[in-house]
Design a protein around this motif. Structure first.
Motif, PDB file in Angstrom:
ATOM      1  N   GLU A  11       0.824  -1.217   0.000  1.00  0.00           N
ATOM      2  CA  GLU A  11       0.000   0.000   0.000  1.00  0.00           C
ATOM      3  C   GLU A  11       0.859   1.267   0.000  1.00  0.00           C
ATOM      4  O   GLU A  11       0.348   2.366   0.137  1.00  0.00           O
ATOM      5  CB  GLU A  11      -0.944   0.005   1.211  1.00  0.00           C
ATOM      6  N   ASP A  12       2.164   1.110  -0.094  1.00  0.00           N
ATOM      7  CA  ASP A  12       3.060   2.265  -0.030  1.00  0.00           C
ATOM      8  C   ASP A  12       4.132   2.157  -1.112  1.00  0.00           C
ATOM      9  O   ASP A  12       5.299   1.890  -0.825  1.00  0.00           O
ATOM     10  CB  ASP A  12       3.697   2.326   1.370  1.00  0.00           C
ATOM     11  N   PRO A  13       3.722   2.333  -2.372  1.00  0.00           N
ATOM     12  CA  PRO A  13       4.662   2.090  -3.477  1.00  0.00           C
ATOM     13  C   PRO A  13       5.904   2.971  -3.408  1.00  0.00           C
ATOM     14  O   PRO A  13       7.004   2.497  -3.696  1.00  0.00           O
ATOM     15  CB  PRO A  13       3.839   2.391  -4.732  1.00  0.00           C
ATOM     16  N   LEU A  14       5.753   4.228  -2.982  1.00  0.00           N
ATOM     17  CA  LEU A  14       6.897   5.138  -3.007  1.00  0.00           C
ATOM     18  C   LEU A  14       8.017   4.641  -2.070  1.00  0.00           C
ATOM     19  O   LEU A  14       9.198   4.678  -2.427  1.00  0.00           O
ATOM     20  CB  LEU A  14       6.454   6.560  -2.624  1.00  0.00           C
TER      21      LEU A  14
ATOM     22  N   TYR B  44       9.740   1.837  -3.785  1.00  0.00           N
ATOM     23  CA  TYR B  44      10.626   2.362  -4.837  1.00  0.00           C
ATOM     24  C   TYR B  44      11.941   2.854  -4.217  1.00  0.00           C
ATOM     25  O   TYR B  44      13.024   2.629  -4.748  1.00  0.00           O
ATOM     26  CB  TYR B  44       9.988   3.535  -5.584  1.00  0.00           C
TER      27      TYR B  44
END
Lengths: 487, 106
Positions: free
Chosen positions: A418-421, A424
């Motif tokens: 739920e926290d792609p950044l 990344y």
């Protein structure tokens, strides 16, 4: 070798010796590995398709003509990440949209492996279209880390790394666009090589980021990577980015003397925040290196601060272009119930592509669209040049760059979905190398206190795969040997 | 740069994607808001590139340090790329004879 049930434990070069000495046949080796796959696969889910019948047939034909030492991989079973086209088997790229795609041609890597006498054993799981670093984004379910089944194997070549560590095969091929070979190798505890951009042909490999993608091998030891790279490296008339430079000898390599080896440690990668177990294991590895006489020098690479932003703009832009072809017209899955042509495109793509892939396509489309192109795509390409200059400048004064592969060990499933950044940003250790284009070798530095492997990577100048492997052999001899995965 | 709903919709249209698939009508506004917010957060992070003055820097679109090496343009017999047309047509979603079928456009 009296006990054929144990053949699966042999590393690639040991298996080769046994085959050439006729201690066992290619068929016996294949049977042992298929039995191992049958036992381990329900636990780890590394394979999307096991090519048992084809592997048996190939082994039988090889055995009929007898061992051939002129073929570098004679009788060696190898797994292939499911982004390479293997004739006669579907290529899904881990995506629903390619669930029914049967390629009519074969990747150059696969063709060269066959010519070298290898046996294609299975196609391995991955994050959809190689977009991810946990193999959680496969449309066909996740792969589990053989060292801890409740944790991810890393990715995107998670199936390749997990299968190697589970001893399903002595060698595997993956692809590395932003760390997808090196990071799963580190999280599962094996060796993985990202060759220089252009060292290995990309023909017949499903494209993600065309200026970043590179094919490379994984194996349980550094020395076992050599024969795999040897079989596939070199010019290819079907990929103009495959370099015309001849391949070096990657097989007859000798460990470099760690004394006099100068290793540059980028401050920007070593000074960030780390899991304490990872940090302690890395510190121990560094002091072992120093004790053996290696020179460790901390260097500044100020442009690394921008590498995650640069990478995700460029990779997403290239992905949005490359994935435009999946429209439900010529191959792949076509949605039902559309009203017009645009609706068919939209519905087929939305239903067929997963959430993370759609996110990156949107980001890339944004970065390439009129009005934002200069501020994002062109800007990222300009900063990419500065990152490459930083990289080459540091390697003028050092033999190799030494860096961690991941600041945290293999994580529990679902930690970052739920926290792609944040996910990344974890890729900062590996993706600068793809932006710069050089080769990188990931190898185990030791086992953390929690029983999870920790990796280190060496990065070298373009086309320095041979010295990189020789330095890797030296490090492998200095670092503790990991135990076999308890499966 | 913050991304608004109008921009997000325009980008999705260009990308041939639906923005909030499978979301019931009543919840669409919330789902879109969340998606646009998340997208804006990622794009906002990319804005750190603006810190650098790159006016004098040539963009790097490929990491290759050497020119590409095209092969001679000669036909090759038995080239696997010239695969059987039937193989290619055999995996098409919809065919009419030897033609791909798409919804009517004129």
């Amino acid at each position: 070798m009296g006990n054929n049930y144990e053949l699966h434990r042999l590393g690639l070069r040991d298996a080769r010796q046994g085959l050439l000495r006729r201690d066992f046949s290619a068929s016996e080796l294949v049977e042992s590995l298929l039995a191992r796959i049958a036992v381990t696969e329900p636990k780890i889910g590394a394979c999307l398709r096991v090519l048992g019948d084809e592997a048996r047939e190939t082994a039988k034909a090889l055995d009929a003509s007898g061992p051939d030492a002129s073929k570098g991989l004679w009788g060696i079973p190898i797994t292939i990440k499911d982004v390479y086209n293997v004739k006669g088997a579907p290529t899904t790229a881990g995506s629903k949209i390619l669930s029914n795609y049967l390629p009519s041609y074969e990747a150059t890597v696969v063709r060269r492996l066959r010519e070298a006498g290898a046996i294609i054993l299975a196609k391995t799981n991955l994050d959809e279209f190689a977009m991810g670093s946990s193999t959680e984004f496969s449309a066909y379910g996740p792969t589990r880390n053989p060292r801890a089944l409740d944790r991810v194997p890393g990715g995107s070549s998670g199936g390749a790394a997990a299968g190697i560590v589970a001893m399903q095969a002595p060698g595997a091929f993956g692809t590395d666009t932003g760390g997808s070979i090196r990071q799963p190798a580190a999280l599962c505890g094996c060796a993985g090589l990202k060759p220089t951009y252009g060292r290995v042909s990309r023909y017949g490999i499903i494209a993600y980021g065309s200026s970043l993608d590179q094919a490379g091998p994984l194996a349980r030891t550094v020395g076992d990577l050599g024969p795999l790279l040897q079989a596939v490296a070199g010019r290819d008339g079907r990929d103009s980015t495959a370099s015309a430079r001849g391949a070096d000898d990657y097989i007859n390599i000798v460990a470099k003397d760690p004394k006099g080896l100068t290793l540059a440690l980028p401050k920007e990668l070593w000074e960030g925040s780390f899991d304490t177990g990872v940090r302690a294991t890395l510190d121990k590895a560094l002091s072992r290196l120093k004790d053996q006489g290696a020179r460790l020098e901390y260097v500044g690479m100020p442009m690394l601060r921008y590498s995650v932003a640069v990478y995700y703009v460029i990779a997403a832009a290239e992905a949005s272009t490359n994935l435009a072809r999946y429209d439900g017209v010529r191959y792949g899955v076509r949605a039902q119930g559309y009203r017009d042509l645009l609706g068919m495109y939209r519905q087929s793509r939305t239903e067929g592509l997963g959430r993370e892939v759609r996110r990156r396509i949107l980001l890339g489309t944004f970065a390439l669209s009129s009005g934002y192109y200069d501020a994002y795509y062109k800007k990222a390409a300009q900063v990419r040049r500065l990152i490459q200059e930083d990289y080459l400048r540091v390697l003028e004064k050092a033999d190799f760059i030494l860096a961690p592969v991941s600041s945290i060990p293999a994580w529990p499933f679902g930690s970052f979905t739920e926290d792609p950044l944040t996910q990344y940003q974890l890729d900062i250790m590996t993706l600068p190398l793809n932006l710069a284009g050089g080769p990188g070798l990931s190898l185990p530095a030791g086992m953390g206190p929690d029983g999870l492997p920790v990796g280190l990577q060496l990065m070298g100048p373009p086309f320095a795969e041979r010295p990189l492997l020789e330095a890797g052999l030296a490090l492998e001899g200095i670092f503790p040997k990991l135990p076999e995965a308890a499966l | 740069m913050p991304v608004d709903l109008k921009t997000a919709k325009a980008i999705a249209a260009l990308a041939r994607l639906e923005l909030a698939p499978g979301v019931p009508e009543g919840e669409a506004q919330d789902a879109l808001g969340k998606l646009v917010g998340e997208f804006g957060k990622i794009v906002g992070y990319m804005d750190i590139l603006g810190e650098l003055d790159t006016s004098e820097v040539e963009p790097l679109y490929s990491p290759m340090l050497e020119p590409e090496t095209p092969r001679e343009d000669v036909p090759a017999k038995g080239d696997a790329r010239l695969s059987d047309a039937d193989d290619i047509l055999g995996i098409a979603p919809e065919l009419s004879g030897r033609f791909f079928v798409v919804p009517r456009v004129v």
